[in-house]
Design a protein around this motif. Structure first.
Motif, short mmCIF file in Angstrom:
data_model
loop_
_atom_site.label_atom_id
_atom_site.label_comp_id
_atom_site.label_asym_id
_atom_site.label_seq_id
_atom_site.Cartn_x
_atom_site.Cartn_y
_atom_site.Cartn_z
N LYS A 1 3.62 9.74 8.53
CA LYS A 1 3.21 8.96 7.37
C LYS A 1 3.22 7.48 7.73
O LYS A 1 4.13 7.00 8.40
CB LYS A 1 4.17 9.22 6.21
N VAL A 2 2.22 6.76 7.27
CA VAL A 2 2.12 5.32 7.54
C VAL A 2 1.78 4.61 6.25
O VAL A 2 1.03 5.13 5.43
CB VAL A 2 1.03 5.02 8.60
N ARG A 3 2.36 3.43 6.09
CA ARG A 3 2.05 2.66 4.90
C ARG A 3 0.82 1.79 5.18
O ARG A 3 0.92 0.81 5.91
CB ARG A 3 3.25 1.80 4.53
N CYS A 4 -0.33 2.21 4.69
CA CYS A 4 -1.54 1.43 4.95
C CYS A 4 -2.56 1.70 3.85
O CYS A 4 -2.42 2.63 3.07
CB CYS A 4 -2.13 1.79 6.31
N HIS A 5 -3.55 0.84 3.82
CA HIS A 5 -4.67 1.05 2.88
C HIS A 5 -5.59 2.07 3.51
O HIS A 5 -5.91 1.96 4.70
CB HIS A 5 -5.42 -0.26 2.65
N VAL A 6 -5.98 3.04 2.76
CA VAL A 6 -6.84 4.06 3.36
C VAL A 6 -8.30 3.63 3.25
O VAL A 6 -8.71 3.12 2.24
CB VAL A 6 -6.65 5.41 2.63
N PRO B 1 0.84 -1.20 0.00
CA PRO B 1 0.00 0.00 0.00
C PRO B 1 0.87 1.25 0.00
O PRO B 1 2.06 1.18 0.32
CB PRO B 1 -0.80 -0.13 1.30
N PRO B 2 0.32 2.38 -0.33
CA PRO B 2 1.14 3.61 -0.38
C PRO B 2 1.42 4.16 1.02
O PRO B 2 0.77 3.76 1.99
CB PRO B 2 0.24 4.56 -1.18
N LEU B 3 2.37 5.03 1.08
CA LEU B 3 2.72 5.70 2.34
C LEU B 3 1.79 6.90 2.46
O LEU B 3 1.89 7.85 1.70
CB LEU B 3 4.18 6.14 2.27
N VAL B 4 0.85 6.84 3.44
CA VAL B 4 -0.20 7.85 3.51
C VAL B 4 0.07 8.80 4.67
O VAL B 4 0.36 8.34 5.78
CB VAL B 4 -1.56 7.17 3.75
N PRO B 5 -0.02 10.10 4.46
CA PRO B 5 0.12 11.01 5.60
C PRO B 5 -1.15 10.98 6.45
O PRO B 5 -2.24 11.23 5.96
CB PRO B 5 0.31 12.39 4.95
#
Lengths: 384, 590
Positions: free
Chosen positions: B585-590, B575-579
């Motif tokens: 920032k965390v790498r998770c599915h939003v 998954p992408p690195l989401v702010p």
């Protein structure tokens, strides 16, 4: 120790929380590398004795003419195959200093051999610092003083004489000049080649490494003795003994370098991973600088030890070649050339002293091995 | 009842030198864990080896007694004949060594090595021994004991090897287990799991344990009794609880002080958007191809780094945290230009504020030389980062020589000044590195890195080879220098707590991916990613009331397929690195 109410023990010796940063942790190791190696080498008794012995041997090489009572090719045609003579001190229970009984030779007409009989009635005193056949100190300064020589009218064959009536003891001393240096010259040649090819292979890796390794393997796969024979047979027979000697040592060196190159390469590969090498590279040091300043100093001692251990192989190689008549040739004198005379089993049986040159070979080779072994043991002086 | 093992006034020395262990006494009762704590050179290893009489040749036990009481009467181990001693080793008293990579024979199958203990003590037929070993493997947590039995050590990871070592020690059901720094060479999460396993095993079998360690955090989690050693002497000894919560001896206090601490919570700070970035890594990936074992197969690809974006503002510290193999060192090497990134990645460096960025991997010779003056590295191992043949002076002035700066006198003066800066004396210039301790050497290598007045320092685990108290000093020194010289650090570590005190921003890496990135305060108090949570939970602390939460550790340290759904991914589909919030920032599915 004090005991707290909850059963804990606490040390009550004073404790210094700020143990000084400026204090050295290992004061005993605060010295240059060679001092540390020497300290450790000193504890290796056998190596130390061998080292001292070899040092003395090499120091004596330039002045062997002074110690030897005869010249290397001086013939006493009256005394062919004379047995060893002993030096005595007491004649009929009376001390008269070092002397010998003169030998008289006589043909035995039944066996057709010379029979030597000491004349026990006329002890002849040895002469010291006497003048006899001339020689050159270190090949340069002419001199004719000898440490000791035979008294007038007698011979002095400490280890017997050979088939032409030459003194074996003197010849062994002169032979050492060539036999001992052949190893040094050979090892220098192989050192230069080995370090060059080994470091190139180890540092650059890749294709160069591959090519050098294959060359090494091919060289190592060649049977050594026939190759020596072929190469030395190619030396023109009209060359002077010195030129032949030089070429022989170069040949020995050329055939020896692959082993050294391999150990250099292996050492390089492991040293390259050390962080101080990586640090130098990251600072922008050129490959040449890294090799010169960091790699070579750090494995030089290993190389010296392995070189010391391969000098005996060179000495033995020269001996083998000369023994087969393909190395040095008369009038040059080396231990191998002398053993050439002892090829005949019958002559060894009748004149066992012609095989005496084996003795110094054994002693020197052993000494080099002990010395090299001691060196190798003391190379890593940091752990104790 | 007499204790299982009783050591009295033990003194051990090497050769003719002074004793390295002096008057050490302690008791271990059955089922109890005793921790021997101390820094390197404190004599703790020598002490525990003396119990098994496996000391180096030059060492002798000078005075004292070691009584081992196995229920059938007590034995004096100091004078026991070698043959009886052999019966005891492995059978009654077992040992686990520090280096799992080196303590198993590479030529024998794991199962045979473990079963050897049983054969040696002559109790079992082969089939029975195998059965017992398999049961033991299952017990220490091998998922497939049969397979482990017939595999070779190199097939296992470090943590698994240490499990195999534990199995070897446990299989004969010893009464006493001596563990010499059993987890020092392991990653934090693995360490937590191995410690948990040892504790569980001890509870089940009721054996006693001597745990040798330098880490008070481990002690707090494991031991009931503690002996603190320093320079061969016992400083403080007693029950763990009072000793850790109210240390009586200044040395113990200093040790507890020095343990890395979790920072206090802070409100998430707004990160200023402007930035004068000194170093910028943009979508940096690195793929290594490894030749397959079978010649006809295509080489397999290893993704050391995948799409790493990191920005280091001038004068700040950016830390990369991760276990071994997470790609943190690769990222640092790429940042320094030691290795090129894959196509598409770029590394930008600005020597001074507002300067045009230079691309680190597209430099010509002069630009590279200039870059090398600006960016320097501090290495991990203080024992191999200084050439043993060079005087400190020569090592120090080498960078100046390479870049041809100043004359001899100036270089020398500068070297002296740098030594003073790192807290060492000028007179050390003429010494050789082997006379120095690990901490002093690390100072020297920091001083060397500073010789060129760089603006960026890459620290590759600079404290992981050092004792806790020395680590503290080195971190303090690094902070001091950073503030004094306005340096920027790229700090690589496997230890979140170490990083917490020095870093302004932390990127947690796992399998080549940055999984979470935030300021250390945010990370510790609002961790989102299971792996970050595992890292924090696995951190042993010298606080007896904060045991390691093994469940959290197991969950986060597992493979990405086992993470909670929100974070789960398999293979290349990360998954992408989401702010989540500003600066987090965390790498998770939003």
């Amino acid at each position: 120790m004090t005991q707290l109410p909850d059963g804990r023990f606490v040390d009550d010796a004073p404790y210094d929380p700020q143990a000084s940063l400026l204090e050295l942790e290992r004061k005993d190791l605060d010295a240059p590398n060679w001092v540390l190696i020497w300290r450790k080498f000193k504890t290796h008794k056998l190596g130390l004795i061998s080292g001292a012995f070899l040092l003395i041997c090499y120091l004596l090489l330039p002045v062997v003419g002074f110690i030897a009572p005869y010249g290397p090719n001086q013939r006493m045609s009256e005394h062919l195959y004379s047995p060893p003579q002993s030096i005595n001190f007491f004649h009929e229970g009376e001390f008269i200093g070092p002397f010998i009984y003169p030998m008289t030779s006589e043909a035995d007409l039944e066996t057709f051999q010379w029979v030597f009989k000491p004349d026990y009635d006329t002890p002849l005193k040895l002469e010291f610092f006497c003048e006899a056949k001339g020689y050159n100190i270190a090949g340069l300064i002419p001199s004719n003083t000898h440490l000791f020589c035979a008294p007038e009218g007698a011979t002095l064959f400490l280890w017997g004489s050979d088939r032409l009536g030459r003194d074996i003891f003197s010849r062994i001393l002169y032979g050492a000049q060539l036999s001992l240096t052949v190893g040094l010259i050979g090892i220098s040649v192989s050192f230069v080649l080995g370090i060059f090819f080994g470091s190139v292979a180890g540092y650059f890796g890749g294709k160069i490494d591959w090519v050098i390794n294959r060359v090494i393997e091919v060289l190592r796969s060649l049977p050594e003795l026939p190759l020596w024979l072929a190469l030395s047979a190619a030396v023109p027979s009209n060359w002077s003994p010195v030129a032949v000697f030089f070429i022989i040592s170069v040949i020995l060196g050329i055939l020896d370098w692959p082993g050294l190159a391999r150990s250099v390469r292996a050492k390089f590969l492991s040293l390259r991973e050390e962080e101080y090498v990586r640090a130098a590279e990251m600072m922008g040091a050129s490959s040449g600088r890294v090799i010169r300043k960091h790699l070579i100093p750090n494995f030089m001692s290993h190389l010296i030890a392995s070189a010391t251990l391969s000098i005996p192989a060179m000495i033995l190689g020269e001996t083998a070649l000369s023994f087969l008549g393909l190395g040095l040739r008369a009038p040059a004198v080396s231990w191998g050339v002398m053993l050439n005379d002892a090829q005949n089993l019958a002559s060894i049986e009748i004149y066992p002293w012609t095989a005496i040159p084996m003795l110094p070979i054994v002693v020197i080779v052993l000494a080099f091995n002990f010395f090299g072994d001691g060196l190798r043991d003391s190379l890593d002086p940091y752990q104790q | 009842m007499a204790p299982l093992l009783s050591v009295k006034d033990l003194s051990i020395g090497f050769g003719k030198d002074d004793s390295v262990v002096r008057d050490v006494s302690f008791d271990v009762a059955a089922g109890e864990t005793l921790a021997l704590v101390g820094e390197s050179g404190s004599g703790k290893t020598v002490t525990c080896r003396a119990v098994l009489r496996i000391l180096p040749k030059a060492a002798q036990i000078r005075t004292g007694s070691i009584q081992f009481n196995d229920g059938a009467g007590s034995k004096e181990l100091v004078h026991l004949p070698e043959r009886d001693m052999r019966d005891l080793r492995g059978n009654q008293i077992a040992m686990i060594f520090q280096e799992p990579m080196r303590s198993l024979s590479p030529l024998h199958r794991i199962g045979n090595q473990v079963a050897e203990v049983l054969w040696l003590h002559g109790r079992k037929s082969e089939a029975e021994a195998k059965k017992e070993v398999l049961a033991c493997f299952e017990r220490v947590g091998f998922p497939d004991p049969e397979r482990t039995y017939s595999s070779y050590p190199f097939e296992l990871s470090g943590g698994m090897r240490q499990r195999a070592m534990i199995a070897m020690a446990m299989v004969a059901k010893p009464k006493l287990l001596i563990a010499d720094e059993p987890t020092t060479a392991l990653d934090v999460t693995t360490q937590a799991q191995v410690l948990g396993l040892m504790k569980e095993l001890q509870r089940d079998t009721g054996m006693a344990m001597i745990l040798v360690t330098h880490d008070l955090g481990v002690v707090a989690n494991m031991a009931e009794k503690v002996v603190v050693m320093h320079k061969g002497r016992v400083m403080e000894a007693g029950a763990a609880e009072p000793l850790l919560s109210a240390p009586a001896h200044p040395y113990t206090k200093a040790l507890i002080e020095a343990a890395p601490k979790i920072p206090a919570a802070a409100a998430p700070t707004d990160v200023p958007a402007q930035q004068d970035l000194i170093l910028e890594l943009n979508s940096v990936s690195k793929t290594y191809s490894m030749r397959a074992g079978k010649g006809w197969k295509a080489p397999s690809l290893i993704y050391a780094c995948r799409g790493v974006d990191l920005h280091l503002p001038r004068g700040k510290t950016l830390a990369i945290v991760g276990e071994s193999g997470s790609g943190k060192t690769t990222a640092a090497r790429i940042a320094l230009g030691a290795e090129p990134p894959d196509q598409g990645g770029e590394v930008l460096f600005r020597a001074t504020a507002g300067a045009d960025p230079i691309e680190v991997h597209e430099m010509d010779r002069t630009a590279r030389t200039a870059f090398q003056r600006e960016a320097q590295m501090v290495f991990q191992d203080p024992y191999s980062s200084l050439s043993p043949r060079m005087r400190i002076l020569d090592t120090m002035i080498e960078p100046l020589e390479i870049h041809d700066i100043g004359d001899r006198a100036e270089r020398r003066e500068k070297a002296g000044a740098m030594l003073q800066m790192v807290g060492l004396g000028q007179d050390m210039l003429m010494r050789y590195p082997h006379a120095f301790s690990g901490g002093q050497r690390q100072r020297l290598s920091i001083a060397r890195a500073l010789m060129l007045d760089p603006s960026l320092l890459v620290c590759d685990e600079p404290t992981s080879a050092l004792d806790v108290s020395v680590q503290e000093q080195i971190l303090r020194l690094l902070e001091q220098i950073r503030d004094q010289k306005q340096l920027s650090y790229l700090f690589i570590s496997h230890d979140l707590a170490v990083v917490a005190r020095i870093a302004d921003e932390v990127a947690v890496m796992r399998r080549g991916l940055v999984v979470e990135q935030a300021s250390p305060e945010t990370l510790f108090h609002n961790p989102q990613h299971p792996y970050t949570k595992a890292l924090i939970a696995a951190q042993p602390e010298p606080d007896i009331h904060r045991p390691i939460n093994l469940q959290l550790v197991a969950q986060g340290a597992g493979s990405p397929e086992d993470w909670p759904e929100h974070f789960r991914f398999s293979g290349f589909e990360a998954p992408p690195l989401v702010p989540l919030e500003p600066g987090h920032k965390v790498r998770c599915h939003v």
